[in-house]
Design an enzyme around this catalytic site. Structure first.
Site, short mmCIF file in Angstrom:
data_model
loop_
_atom_site.label_atom_id
_atom_site.label_comp_id
_atom_site.label_asym_id
_atom_site.label_seq_id
_atom_site.Cartn_x
_atom_site.Cartn_y
_atom_site.Cartn_z
N ASN A 13 40.45 41.74 31.32
CA ASN A 13 38.92 41.11 30.48
C ASN A 13 38.60 42.29 30.80
O ASN A 13 37.14 42.10 30.00
CB ASN A 13 38.90 40.47 32.27
CG ASN A 13 39.76 39.16 32.62
OD1 ASN A 13 39.27 38.20 31.32
ND2 ASN A 13 40.08 39.25 33.39
N ILE A 89 36.82 42.23 48.06
CA ILE A 89 35.26 40.54 48.13
C ILE A 89 33.56 41.97 48.56
O ILE A 89 33.85 42.76 49.45
CB ILE A 89 35.52 40.23 49.46
CG1 ILE A 89 36.74 38.49 49.65
CG2 ILE A 89 34.49 39.83 49.94
CD1 ILE A 89 37.43 38.82 50.75
N LEU A 90 32.84 41.91 48.20
CA LEU A 90 31.97 42.57 47.72
C LEU A 90 31.01 41.96 49.14
O LEU A 90 31.15 41.03 49.17
CB LEU A 90 31.08 41.95 45.94
CG LEU A 90 31.85 42.08 44.96
CD1 LEU A 90 31.20 42.59 44.49
CD2 LEU A 90 31.35 43.82 45.15
N ASN A 104 32.40 36.35 38.02
CA ASN A 104 33.80 35.97 37.97
C ASN A 104 34.33 35.24 37.20
O ASN A 104 33.92 34.33 37.00
CB ASN A 104 33.51 35.75 39.73
CG ASN A 104 35.63 35.69 40.23
OD1 ASN A 104 36.32 37.43 39.64
ND2 ASN A 104 35.59 35.52 40.99
N HIS A 106 38.20 33.45 37.78
CA HIS A 106 39.22 32.93 38.74
C HIS A 106 39.91 32.37 38.27
O HIS A 106 39.65 31.29 37.42
CB HIS A 106 37.92 32.17 39.76
CG HIS A 106 39.39 31.99 41.40
ND1 HIS A 106 39.29 33.02 41.34
CD2 HIS A 106 39.81 30.85 41.23
CE1 HIS A 106 40.45 32.45 42.38
NE2 HIS A 106 41.09 31.12 42.53
N ASP A 138 28.00 34.68 44.79
CA ASP A 138 26.78 34.29 46.05
C ASP A 138 27.88 34.56 46.89
O ASP A 138 28.61 35.49 47.03
CB ASP A 138 27.21 32.55 45.90
CG ASP A 138 28.14 31.80 46.86
OD1 ASP A 138 29.04 31.90 46.96
OD2 ASP A 138 27.67 30.72 46.62
N VAL A 141 33.78 32.58 49.00
CA VAL A 141 34.95 33.59 47.96
C VAL A 141 34.36 32.21 47.07
O VAL A 141 35.37 31.02 47.91
CB VAL A 141 35.83 32.66 49.30
CG1 VAL A 141 37.17 33.35 48.18
CG2 VAL A 141 35.78 34.68 50.21
#
Length: 205
Positions: A13, A89-90, A104, A106, A138, A141
């Site tokens: 990507n 995960i941020l 993101n 997905h 946000d 998840v």
């Protein structure tokens, strides 16, 4: 618009961004990874884009590692952060530093099958239609507002690798398009429905 990309693996990507919108609608100015073996780092180097590795083991806590990534992106004057196959995960404090400026991609039609192993979840559920979602990030998840989606019918799908092969071209089209839309100011929140994004695509190339 200056773009920073986070990637954990092959970086296909990232390559799609470099091949399409980089140098045109946006400039990819930084690539960060949580994996020293990520091929995305090689893709960044080949394109002359600065890249750095941020190993969790070097920072002890996820929050400290994420703060270091955010500090670096800010120092590089990044305006939009793109998660291109980033598998960590941020931390919420990272998200707060880039409000509505983290994208993101997905491999499911959210809100169905969020989180890890999305394709496997879909296969286990027996779905006939798969898809790709590009959304703002946000603190949840895969719960952020949706920018773009596309579906594909795969009624005979059996394995995740096969499904991912069909989804990858969708990812490579939708993610750069979403980046270009944000860079052009064509994505805004609906004042009557804060979770809905109004996307003005205009003429497609």
């Amino acid at each position: 618009m200056r773009v920073g990309v986070l990637a954990s693996g092959e970086g296909t990507n990232l390559q799609a961004l470099l091949d399409s919108v980089h140098g045109h609608e946006v400039e990819v100015v930084a690539v960060a990874s949580d994996q020293s073996s990520a091929r995305a780092l090689q893709r960044a180097a080949a394109a002359g884009v600065p890249a750095r590795v941020f190993l969790r083991s070097d920072y002890g806590a996820r929050a400290a590692r994420d703060a270091a990534i955010a500090d670096w992106l800010v120092a590089e004057r990044v305006e939009l952060v793109v998660l291109a196959g980033y598998m960590a995960i941020l931390d919420a404090s990272f998200v707060a530093r880039f409000p509505d400026r983290i994208l993101n991609v997905h491999p499911s039609l959210l809100p169905a099958f969020p989180g890890v192993r999305a394709i496997e979840q879909a296969l286990d559920h027996g779905v006939k239609v798969f898809g790709v979602t590009v959304h703002l990030v946000d603190e949840g998840v895969d719960t952020g507002p949706i920018v773009l989606q596309r579906a594909i019918e795969l009624p005979e799908a059996r394995g995740s690798a096969d499904v991912h092969e069909h989804l990858r071209p969708l990812e490579h089209d939708l993610l750069p398009r979403a980046v270009a839309l944000l860079a052009a100011g064509r994505v805004r929140r609906d004042p009557d429905h804060p979770r809905r994004l109004i996307v003005s695509e205009g003429e497609r190339a």
